[in-house]
Write a protein that holds these residues in place. Structure first.
Motif, mmCIF file in Angstrom:
data_model
loop_
_atom_site.group_PDB
_atom_site.id
_atom_site.type_symbol
_atom_site.label_atom_id
_atom_site.label_comp_id
_atom_site.label_asym_id
_atom_site.label_seq_id
_atom_site.Cartn_x
_atom_site.Cartn_y
_atom_site.Cartn_z
ATOM 1 N N THR A 75 0.827 -1.213 0.000
ATOM 2 C CA THR A 75 0.000 0.000 0.000
ATOM 3 C C THR A 75 0.859 1.259 0.000
ATOM 4 O O THR A 75 0.405 2.313 -0.434
ATOM 5 C CB THR A 75 -0.930 0.015 1.223
ATOM 6 O OG1 THR A 75 -0.143 -0.009 2.426
ATOM 7 C CG2 THR A 75 -1.867 -1.191 1.205
ATOM 8 N N MET A 76 2.118 1.158 0.474
ATOM 9 C CA MET A 76 3.003 2.319 0.484
ATOM 10 C C MET A 76 3.544 2.649 -0.904
ATOM 11 O O MET A 76 4.137 3.708 -1.094
ATOM 12 C CB MET A 76 4.171 2.081 1.443
ATOM 13 C CG MET A 76 3.793 2.093 2.905
ATOM 14 S SD MET A 76 5.259 1.970 3.954
ATOM 15 C CE MET A 76 4.499 2.136 5.587
ATOM 16 N N LEU A 77 3.350 1.747 -1.867
ATOM 17 C CA LEU A 77 3.888 1.953 -3.204
ATOM 18 C C LEU A 77 2.959 2.749 -4.102
ATOM 19 O O LEU A 77 3.375 3.282 -5.127
ATOM 20 C CB LEU A 77 4.175 0.596 -3.862
ATOM 21 C CG LEU A 77 5.203 -0.294 -3.174
ATOM 22 C CD1 LEU A 77 5.236 -1.662 -3.835
ATOM 23 C CD2 LEU A 77 6.585 0.347 -3.210
ATOM 24 N N ILE A 78 1.688 2.816 -3.735
ATOM 25 C CA ILE A 78 0.685 3.429 -4.603
ATOM 26 C C ILE A 78 0.950 4.930 -4.727
ATOM 27 O O ILE A 78 1.044 5.649 -3.732
ATOM 28 C CB ILE A 78 -0.732 3.161 -4.053
ATOM 29 C CG1 ILE A 78 -0.999 1.648 -4.033
ATOM 30 C CG2 ILE A 78 -1.779 3.860 -4.912
ATOM 31 C CD1 ILE A 78 -2.274 1.267 -3.322
ATOM 32 N N GLY A 79 1.104 5.403 -5.951
ATOM 33 C CA GLY A 79 1.320 6.820 -6.201
ATOM 34 C C GLY A 79 2.697 7.317 -5.851
ATOM 35 O O GLY A 79 2.924 8.524 -5.764
ATOM 36 N N ILE A 103 2.596 -7.317 -6.654
ATOM 37 C CA ILE A 103 1.915 -7.707 -7.896
ATOM 38 C C ILE A 103 0.411 -7.786 -7.666
ATOM 39 O O ILE A 103 -0.393 -7.294 -8.478
ATOM 40 C CB ILE A 103 2.464 -9.058 -8.397
ATOM 41 C CG1 ILE A 103 3.937 -8.924 -8.790
ATOM 42 C CG2 ILE A 103 1.650 -9.565 -9.592
ATOM 43 C CD1 ILE A 103 4.636 -10.254 -9.001
ATOM 44 N N GLU A 104 0.017 -8.381 -6.561
ATOM 45 C CA GLU A 104 -1.415 -8.501 -6.245
ATOM 46 C C GLU A 104 -2.055 -7.140 -6.018
ATOM 47 O O GLU A 104 -3.262 -6.972 -6.228
ATOM 48 C CB GLU A 104 -1.587 -9.391 -5.014
ATOM 49 C CG GLU A 104 -1.223 -10.857 -5.277
ATOM 50 C CD GLU A 104 -1.227 -11.696 -4.013
ATOM 51 O OE1 GLU A 104 -1.229 -11.091 -2.900
ATOM 52 O OE2 GLU A 104 -1.211 -12.932 -4.125
ATOM 53 N N ALA A 105 -1.258 -6.150 -5.591
ATOM 54 C CA ALA A 105 -1.781 -4.797 -5.368
ATOM 55 C C ALA A 105 -1.846 -3.985 -6.659
ATOM 56 O O ALA A 105 -2.245 -2.820 -6.635
ATOM 57 C CB ALA A 105 -0.920 -4.072 -4.341
ATOM 58 N N GLY A 106 -1.410 -4.574 -7.774
ATOM 59 C CA GLY A 106 -1.517 -3.892 -9.059
ATOM 60 C C GLY A 106 -0.211 -3.382 -9.634
ATOM 61 O O GLY A 106 -0.205 -2.775 -10.708
ATOM 62 N N LEU A 155 4.485 -6.844 -12.822
ATOM 63 C CA LEU A 155 5.524 -7.762 -12.358
ATOM 64 C C LEU A 155 6.942 -7.240 -12.611
ATOM 65 O O LEU A 155 7.777 -7.297 -11.700
ATOM 66 C CB LEU A 155 5.332 -9.141 -12.983
ATOM 67 C CG LEU A 155 6.303 -10.225 -12.497
ATOM 68 C CD1 LEU A 155 5.619 -11.563 -12.361
ATOM 69 C CD2 LEU A 155 7.507 -10.349 -13.438
ATOM 70 N N PRO A 156 7.261 -6.721 -13.805
ATOM 71 C CA PRO A 156 8.631 -6.225 -13.992
ATOM 72 C C PRO A 156 9.001 -5.112 -13.009
ATOM 73 O O PRO A 156 10.134 -5.064 -12.524
ATOM 74 C CB PRO A 156 8.626 -5.720 -15.439
ATOM 75 C CG PRO A 156 7.566 -6.525 -16.114
ATOM 76 C CD PRO A 156 6.504 -6.688 -15.077
ATOM 77 N N ARG A 157 8.051 -4.226 -12.697
ATOM 78 C CA ARG A 157 8.335 -3.155 -11.729
ATOM 79 C C ARG A 157 8.480 -3.735 -10.322
ATOM 80 O O ARG A 157 9.384 -3.318 -9.569
ATOM 81 C CB ARG A 157 7.206 -2.126 -11.769
ATOM 82 C CG ARG A 157 7.245 -1.071 -10.663
ATOM 83 C CD ARG A 157 8.423 -0.118 -10.765
ATOM 84 N NE ARG A 157 8.403 0.656 -11.978
ATOM 85 C CZ ARG A 157 7.732 1.798 -12.127
ATOM 86 N NH1 ARG A 157 7.007 2.281 -11.134
ATOM 87 N NH2 ARG A 157 7.780 2.461 -13.273
ATOM 88 N N ALA A 158 7.632 -4.671 -9.957
ATOM 89 C CA ALA A 158 7.731 -5.275 -8.628
ATOM 90 C C ALA A 158 9.071 -5.976 -8.449
ATOM 91 O O ALA A 158 9.715 -5.861 -7.395
ATOM 92 C CB ALA A 158 6.578 -6.255 -8.405
#
Length: 245
Positions: free
Chosen positions: A157-161, A185-188, A191-194
């Motif tokens: 959740t800390m990655l959003i935005g 990945i499950e949070a959207g 995959l390459p960025r995660a």
């Protein structure tokens, strides 16, 4: 050994790796038919991974040279070995973590089931560790980034935005780094960025990206082959071109 001897040996090693990349000398290992995750470009591409002396010497489709061992990966995703910032009890090779970067901490001994330990380069930026519950959304991480920190987060959740360039993923309490990649990945997060957040980003932030963090010529042949495309679940892990899990 004199300086000239060292220079001569390094030049011979480089020539051998170049000839191997060209298919003129046998490789130690070729991982064929991989879907390689390019963490620099954040995309995947079909390629063979060619390994000599524990290092990647070529990443390209249709490699035709000889090799001591050839593994048909049947299109599986191949990601760089995960790079964990700071050691934990759960960072063993079976979960795909192949390197640990020690930041202003004492070193630790190696072991057959442990990743290699790398030292952060001198002058690396300060690290801010934000555990789950440190705040809502990306606000706390954004504040640390403004102060010039590299931010280590374990909550998707800390990655959003958030601008991800100086952000690294870490394991949640009791979990693994691969588990945090899966949660992202499950949070959207694509995959390459995660995967980038758990490989290239920590390697670049702490000055070891010439050794680890991507599947590219010259880097250690640390590779995890994944079971599928929607989670970071390794079915095989290679450390320096040697299968360890």
């Amino acid at each position: 050994m004199t300086r000239n001897d060292v220079t001569t040996a390094l030049a011979a090693q480089l020539r051998r790796r170049v000839r191997c990349a060209q298919g003129l000398e046998p490789a130690d290992l070729v991982l064929k038919n991989c879907s390689v995750v390019n963490v620099h470009l954040e995309r995947t591409h079909r390629a063979d991974i060619v390994v000599l002396d524990g290092r990647v010497v070529a990443v390209r489709d249709g490699y035709a040279g000889d090799a001591g061992e050839v593994v048909d990966c049947a299109g599986r995703l191949a990601v760089p070995g995960l790079v964990q910032v700071l050691a934990s009890a759960d960072d063993h090779l079976g979960h795909g973590t192949t390197s640990v970067v020690e930041v202003a901490t004492a070193g630790r001994g190696g072991g057959s089931d442990l990743p290699r330990t790398l030292r952060a380069a001198a002058g690396s930026p300060p690290l801010a560790v934000l555990p789950p519950g440190a705040g809502d959304g990306a606000g706390p991480a954004r504040a640390k980034l403004r102060d010039g920190h590299v931010v280590l987060v374990s909550s998707a959740t800390m990655l959003i935005g958030l601008d991800h360039r100086n952000v690294c993923l870490g394991p949640a309490g009791g979990g693994t780094l691969a588990g945090s990649v899966t949660s992202a990945i499950e949070a959207g997060v694509p995959l390459p960025r995660a995967v980038q957040l758990a490989t290239l980003n920590p390697a670049m932030a702490f000055g070891v990206d010439h050794e680890v963090g991507s599947i590219a010529p010259g880097r250690w042949a640390d590779v995890a082959l994944l079971a599928g495309r929607d989670a970071c679940v390794p079915v095989a892990v290679y450390l320096g071109g040697r299968r360890v899990s």
